[in-house]
Design a protein around this motif. Structure first.
Motif, short mmCIF file in Angstrom:
data_model
loop_
_atom_site.label_atom_id
_atom_site.label_comp_id
_atom_site.label_asym_id
_atom_site.label_seq_id
_atom_site.Cartn_x
_atom_site.Cartn_y
_atom_site.Cartn_z
N ALA A 4 0.83 -1.21 0.00
CA ALA A 4 0.00 0.00 0.00
C ALA A 4 0.86 1.26 0.00
CB ALA A 4 -0.93 -0.01 1.21
N ASP A 5 1.88 1.29 0.83
CA ASP A 5 2.76 2.46 0.91
C ASP A 5 3.50 2.70 -0.40
OD1 ASP A 5 2.04 3.05 3.48
OD2 ASP A 5 3.78 2.12 4.42
N MET A 6 4.01 1.63 -1.00
CA MET A 6 4.79 1.77 -2.22
C MET A 6 3.94 2.28 -3.37
SD MET A 6 7.03 -1.72 -1.79
CE MET A 6 7.89 -1.68 -3.36
N LEU A 7 2.74 1.72 -3.53
CA LEU A 7 1.87 2.16 -4.62
C LEU A 7 1.35 3.58 -4.39
CD1 LEU A 7 -0.06 -1.12 -5.43
CD2 LEU A 7 1.75 -0.03 -6.76
N ASP A 8 1.10 3.92 -3.13
CA ASP A 8 0.69 5.29 -2.84
C ASP A 8 1.82 6.26 -3.19
OD1 ASP A 8 -1.15 7.27 -1.49
OD2 ASP A 8 0.63 7.50 -0.23
N GLY A 9 3.04 5.89 -2.85
CA GLY A 9 4.18 6.75 -3.15
C GLY A 9 4.40 6.96 -4.64
N VAL A 10 4.27 5.88 -5.42
CA VAL A 10 4.51 6.02 -6.85
C VAL A 10 3.38 6.79 -7.52
CG1 VAL A 10 3.42 3.91 -7.78
CG2 VAL A 10 5.55 4.76 -8.78
N ARG A 11 2.16 6.68 -6.99
CA ARG A 11 1.06 7.49 -7.53
C ARG A 11 1.32 8.97 -7.29
NH1 ARG A 11 -2.16 3.06 -5.66
NH2 ARG A 11 -3.10 1.97 -7.42
N ARG A 12 1.82 9.29 -6.11
CA ARG A 12 2.15 10.69 -5.81
C ARG A 12 3.27 11.20 -6.72
NH1 ARG A 12 0.47 12.31 -0.33
NH2 ARG A 12 -0.70 10.59 0.61
N LEU A 13 4.24 10.33 -6.97
CA LEU A 13 5.37 10.70 -7.81
C LEU A 13 4.93 11.03 -9.24
CD1 LEU A 13 8.49 10.83 -8.32
CD2 LEU A 13 8.34 8.40 -8.93
N LEU A 14 4.00 10.23 -9.76
CA LEU A 14 3.59 10.38 -11.15
C LEU A 14 2.33 11.20 -11.35
CD1 LEU A 14 4.29 6.76 -12.44
CD2 LEU A 14 5.76 8.77 -12.63
N LEU A 42 -4.73 9.69 3.26
CA LEU A 42 -4.21 8.38 2.87
C LEU A 42 -4.54 8.14 1.40
CD1 LEU A 42 -5.34 6.19 5.91
CD2 LEU A 42 -3.05 7.08 5.47
N GLY A 43 -3.64 7.43 0.72
CA GLY A 43 -3.93 7.00 -0.64
C GLY A 43 -4.95 5.88 -0.62
N ARG A 44 -5.47 5.57 -1.80
CA ARG A 44 -6.52 4.54 -1.89
C ARG A 44 -6.07 3.21 -1.32
NH1 ARG A 44 -7.38 0.69 -5.60
NH2 ARG A 44 -5.84 1.59 -7.02
N GLU A 45 -4.84 2.78 -1.66
CA GLU A 45 -4.33 1.50 -1.16
C GLU A 45 -4.21 1.53 0.36
OE1 GLU A 45 -3.39 -1.30 -2.74
OE2 GLU A 45 -3.72 -0.69 -4.81
N GLN A 46 -3.75 2.65 0.91
CA GLN A 46 -3.60 2.75 2.36
C GLN A 46 -4.94 2.77 3.07
OE1 GLN A 46 -1.01 6.27 2.25
NE2 GLN A 46 0.52 5.07 3.32
N VAL A 47 -5.95 3.42 2.46
CA VAL A 47 -7.29 3.41 3.05
C VAL A 47 -7.81 1.98 3.13
CG1 VAL A 47 -9.69 4.09 2.69
CG2 VAL A 47 -7.86 5.76 2.35
N GLU A 48 -7.64 1.23 2.06
CA GLU A 48 -8.10 -0.16 2.05
C GLU A 48 -7.37 -0.97 3.11
OE1 GLU A 48 -7.52 -1.49 -1.92
OE2 GLU A 48 -9.11 -0.23 -2.77
N THR A 49 -6.06 -0.74 3.24
CA THR A 49 -5.29 -1.45 4.25
C THR A 49 -5.77 -1.10 5.65
OG1 THR A 49 -3.33 -1.54 2.85
CG2 THR A 49 -2.97 -1.76 5.22
N ALA A 50 -6.00 0.20 5.92
CA ALA A 50 -6.48 0.64 7.24
C ALA A 50 -7.81 -0.01 7.58
CB ALA A 50 -6.59 2.16 7.27
N ARG A 51 -8.70 -0.07 6.61
CA ARG A 51 -10.02 -0.65 6.86
C ARG A 51 -9.94 -2.15 7.11
NH1 ARG A 51 -13.37 2.94 2.32
NH2 ARG A 51 -13.46 4.84 3.59
N ARG A 52 -9.07 -2.84 6.37
CA ARG A 52 -8.91 -4.28 6.60
C ARG A 52 -8.33 -4.54 7.97
NH1 ARG A 52 -7.38 -4.46 1.04
NH2 ARG A 52 -5.18 -4.25 1.62
N MET A 53 -7.33 -3.76 8.37
CA MET A 53 -6.70 -3.94 9.69
C MET A 53 -7.72 -3.70 10.80
SD MET A 53 -3.06 -2.04 8.87
CE MET A 53 -2.31 -2.25 10.48
#
Length: 246
Positions: free
Chosen positions: A168-178, A206-217
């Motif tokens: 989640a963190d990696m994909l959020d970071g690359v989305r911000r980069l691009l 939070l990015g979309r992937e991080q939101v999904e991760t937070a909700r699952r946790m």
């Protein structure tokens, strides 16, 4: 790692080599040690792997095969779809090969400039081309190279972070980069007006992937809000905001 009784000798050698390289490092592991662990002679090891660096090449091979297959799939897709197929798939492949990748990170150069080295370089160049897109300029190609690094390097440096959270963190970071918005209203320094006003500190969203991760946790009941906030590097208020039903 416990050997499967059904493994052939070559597979058993690779399993033992991976374990010993992880324990002692490539340089301090000898073929004799690998043979002793398996109750094989050094000659038996050399029959399958004529030199120790061939073990490294064989351990890297599954990673290369998966990356090449990913790029073959992406090249048939439209530009934007191909870009994100590569980026998301790259993260998934890196995570799937997390243990050997982390262990071999400092030793891959020892493979030398043979076939494995050239394949690694070709894979990287193909990935950069697909991410940058056709007729890309210098800036787009630099960003593409940075994006590949963003989808690779954290695997090695954040060994204690779970696959799910790190992905989640990696994909959020690359989305911000691009993100195209990153260049909007840019001043002479290249930073946008909003970026120049923003103060350092925890991110407010939070990015979309991080939101999904937070909700699952949170749904799993295994992490408190404080723990989720600490894992994702945001405030408790940010976590609560994203946990609220939309």
């Amino acid at each position: 790692m416990t050997a499967d009784p059904g493994d052939d000798t070559r597979t058993r050698i690779l399993r033992a080599a991976l374990d010993l390289f992880a324990e002692h490092g490539y340089q301090r592991t000898s073929l004799r040690q690998i043979g002793e662990r398996l109750r094989l002679t050094k000659a038996a090891i050399l029959y399958h792997f004529p030199a120790k660096e061939h073990l490294l090449s064989a351990l890297v091979e599954p990673l290369l095969v998966d990356l090449e297959a990913l790029l073959d799939t992406a090249r048939t897709q439209p530009v934007e779809q191909a870009r994100w197929t590569v980026l998301e798939g790259w993260v998934d492949v890196m995570l799937a090969h997390r243990r050997p990748l982390g262990m071999l990170f400092h030793d891959i150069a020892l493979v030398g400039r043979g076939d494995t080295y050239h394949r690694l370089m070709e894979v990287a160049m193909r990935a950069n081309d697909l991410i940058a897109g056709p007729d890309a300029g210098r800036r787009e190609r630099v960003l593409a190279t940075q994006a590949v690094a963003a989808c690779s390097d954290p695997i090695v440096f954040f060994v204690d972070v779970s696959d799910e959270v790190l992905r989640a963190d990696m994909l959020d970071g690359v989305r911000r980069l691009l993100a195209p918005a990153a260049t909007d209203a840019a001043g002479p320094s290249g930073a946008s007006t909003a970026d120049r006003r923003r103060r350092p500190g925890r991110p407010r969203a939070l990015g979309r992937e991080q939101v999904e991760t937070a909700r699952r946790m949170h749904a799993a009941g295994t992490h408190s809000v404080d723990a989720i906030a600490a894992t994702l590097g945001v405030s408790r208020a940010t976590v609560y905001r994203h946990l609220d039903p939309e």
